[in-house]
Design a protein around this motif. Structure first.
Motif, mmCIF file in Angstrom:
data_model
loop_
_atom_site.group_PDB
_atom_site.id
_atom_site.type_symbol
_atom_site.label_atom_id
_atom_site.label_comp_id
_atom_site.label_asym_id
_atom_site.label_seq_id
_atom_site.Cartn_x
_atom_site.Cartn_y
_atom_site.Cartn_z
ATOM 1 N N VAL A 192 0.870 -1.177 0.000
ATOM 2 C CA VAL A 192 0.000 0.000 0.000
ATOM 3 C C VAL A 192 0.903 1.222 0.000
ATOM 4 O O VAL A 192 1.685 1.419 0.928
ATOM 5 N N LEU A 193 0.827 2.009 -1.073
ATOM 6 C CA LEU A 193 1.677 3.184 -1.201
ATOM 7 C C LEU A 193 0.867 4.451 -0.935
ATOM 8 O O LEU A 193 -0.107 4.731 -1.651
ATOM 9 N N PRO A 194 1.232 5.207 0.098
ATOM 10 C CA PRO A 194 0.551 6.481 0.327
ATOM 11 C C PRO A 194 0.876 7.455 -0.799
ATOM 12 O O PRO A 194 2.013 7.508 -1.279
ATOM 13 N N VAL A 195 -0.123 8.199 -1.246
ATOM 14 C CA VAL A 195 0.081 9.155 -2.340
ATOM 15 C C VAL A 195 -0.611 10.467 -2.014
ATOM 16 O O VAL A 195 -1.777 10.490 -1.608
ATOM 17 N N TRP A 196 0.134 11.546 -2.184
ATOM 18 C CA TRP A 196 -0.457 12.886 -2.113
ATOM 19 C C TRP A 196 -0.795 13.288 -3.539
ATOM 20 O O TRP A 196 0.077 13.531 -4.360
ATOM 21 N N TYR A 197 -2.094 13.273 -3.853
ATOM 22 C CA TYR A 197 -2.574 13.687 -5.160
ATOM 23 C C TYR A 197 -2.816 15.189 -5.117
ATOM 24 O O TYR A 197 -3.708 15.671 -4.408
ATOM 25 N N ASP A 198 -2.023 15.936 -5.868
ATOM 26 C CA ASP A 198 -2.160 17.394 -5.847
ATOM 27 C C ASP A 198 -1.607 17.960 -7.145
ATOM 28 O O ASP A 198 -0.626 17.438 -7.694
ATOM 29 N N LEU A 199 -2.213 19.026 -7.646
ATOM 30 C CA LEU A 199 -1.792 19.613 -8.914
ATOM 31 C C LEU A 199 -0.359 20.119 -8.892
ATOM 32 O O LEU A 199 0.310 20.154 -9.928
ATOM 33 N N SER A 200 0.155 20.487 -7.710
ATOM 34 C CA SER A 200 1.518 21.007 -7.645
ATOM 35 C C SER A 200 2.562 19.923 -7.907
ATOM 36 O O SER A 200 3.669 20.215 -8.360
ATOM 37 N N VAL A 201 2.213 18.675 -7.628
ATOM 38 C CA VAL A 201 3.135 17.557 -7.877
ATOM 39 C C VAL A 201 2.568 16.574 -8.901
ATOM 40 O O VAL A 201 3.271 15.661 -9.327
ATOM 41 N N GLY A 202 1.325 16.783 -9.283
ATOM 42 C CA GLY A 202 0.662 15.943 -10.279
ATOM 43 C C GLY A 202 -0.083 16.797 -11.286
ATOM 44 O O GLY A 202 -1.316 16.812 -11.312
ATOM 45 N N PRO A 203 0.662 17.527 -12.109
ATOM 46 C CA PRO A 203 0.029 18.501 -13.008
ATOM 47 C C PRO A 203 -0.928 17.911 -14.027
ATOM 48 O O PRO A 203 -1.791 18.621 -14.544
ATOM 49 N N GLU A 204 -0.793 16.615 -14.347
ATOM 50 C CA GLU A 204 -1.705 16.028 -15.335
ATOM 51 C C GLU A 204 -3.039 15.578 -14.733
ATOM 52 O O GLU A 204 -3.892 15.046 -15.452
ATOM 53 N N LEU A 205 -3.238 15.826 -13.450
ATOM 54 C CA LEU A 205 -4.561 15.557 -12.869
ATOM 55 C C LEU A 205 -5.641 16.322 -13.633
ATOM 56 O O LEU A 205 -6.707 15.786 -13.935
ATOM 57 N N ALA A 206 -5.331 17.581 -13.954
ATOM 58 C CA ALA A 206 -6.301 18.415 -14.672
ATOM 59 C C ALA A 206 -6.529 17.882 -16.090
ATOM 60 O O ALA A 206 -7.660 17.848 -16.586
ATOM 61 N N LEU A 207 -5.446 17.439 -16.750
ATOM 62 C CA LEU A 207 -5.572 16.902 -18.104
ATOM 63 C C LEU A 207 -6.410 15.627 -18.115
ATOM 64 O O LEU A 207 -7.295 15.454 -18.974
ATOM 65 N N LEU A 208 -6.151 14.724 -17.163
ATOM 66 C CA LEU A 208 -6.922 13.475 -17.105
ATOM 67 C C LEU A 208 -8.378 13.754 -16.771
ATOM 68 O O LEU A 208 -9.281 13.061 -17.253
#
Length: 234
Positions: free
Chosen positions: A91-107
């Motif tokens: 189980v890998l903890p993940v911080w999902y955030d636009l500052s570190v995951g810029p393609e969140l908006a694209l997806l």
């Protein structure tokens, strides 16, 4: 399943078990890997698994190509999956955030889902580790929900931060070390994915399963995560 053996090099043979990538392949791949290691024993230099193949690198001083092919045939004879052959679950903890995951908006735009729905869709599924490659400890995992499938970036980034979680087509992965990369980044994990002091170096191995667990910024930092925005690190 109709296994085929292909010549890769003078001391390497490729065992092709399947033609298409599928999660159902993995029990067969693991069983074949165990059999091959057993029959080749000390004459095996390396065994490299991939989505549908196993590359057998053998000692040419100990075996002729014909003898190596005979051992492969022996290993695959009456092959069947072994329920006891299972990998570790991570189980890998993940911080999902636009500052570190810029393609969140694209997806989000491509899928018609909200950013929160993209995160939930990605983290609700358990993924199979199919293969290691590209960089030390880089685990190719799948299969992501079809709604999230997205091609690699047209222009890869020159620098992707270690721990960055991304999607390429129906694969997902987390970058174990700083490297170039063209995957669609959606978050970052603080997990140490590659460690020279760890047996096997890589946290994950083919046959393991992985689930991504969303955490907030405070927990991400408490776990040792690097929250430097991607733009500031390029």
């Amino acid at each position: 399943m109709k296994p085929r053996v292909e010549v890769v090099a003078v001391d390497c043979l490729m065992v092709r078990l399947f033609d298409e990538i599928a999660e159902a392949n993995m029990p067969w791949m693991l069983a074949a890997g165990e059999r091959l290691r057993a029959v080749f024993a000390e004459r095996l230099i390396d065994l490299v698994p991939s989505y549908t193949t196993l590359m057998v690198h053998y000692d040419l001083l100990a075996l002729s190509p014909a003898e190596a092919k005979e051992l492969i045939d022996e290993a695959l004879n009456n092959l069947s999956p072994d329920d006891r052959t299972v990998g570790q679950r991570h189980v890998l903890p993940v911080w999902y955030d636009l500052s570190v995951g810029p393609e969140l908006a694209l997806l989000s735009q491509r899928s018609g889902l909200t950013v929160d729905q993209v995160i939930r869709t990605h983290s609700d599924r358990e993924y199979q580790v199919f293969a290691l490659g590209f960089a030390p400890g880089f685990a190719f995992m799948g299969l992501v929900d079809e709604v999230l499938a997205a091609p690699r970036l047209d222009t890869p980034r020159k620098r992707v931060t270690a721990g960055s979680v991304g999607i390429a087509e129906r694969q997902t992965a987390a970058y174990p070390v700083v490297s170039p990369g063209g995957w669609n980044l959606i978050g970052r994990t603080p997990a140490r994915l590659f460690d020279r002091g760890r047996d096997g170096y890589s946290l994950m191995q083919p046959g393991d399963t992985v689930r991504f667990s969303p955490v907030d910024h405070a927990e991400f930092i408490a776990l040792g995560g690097d929250d430097t925005p991607l733009e500031a690190q390029s």
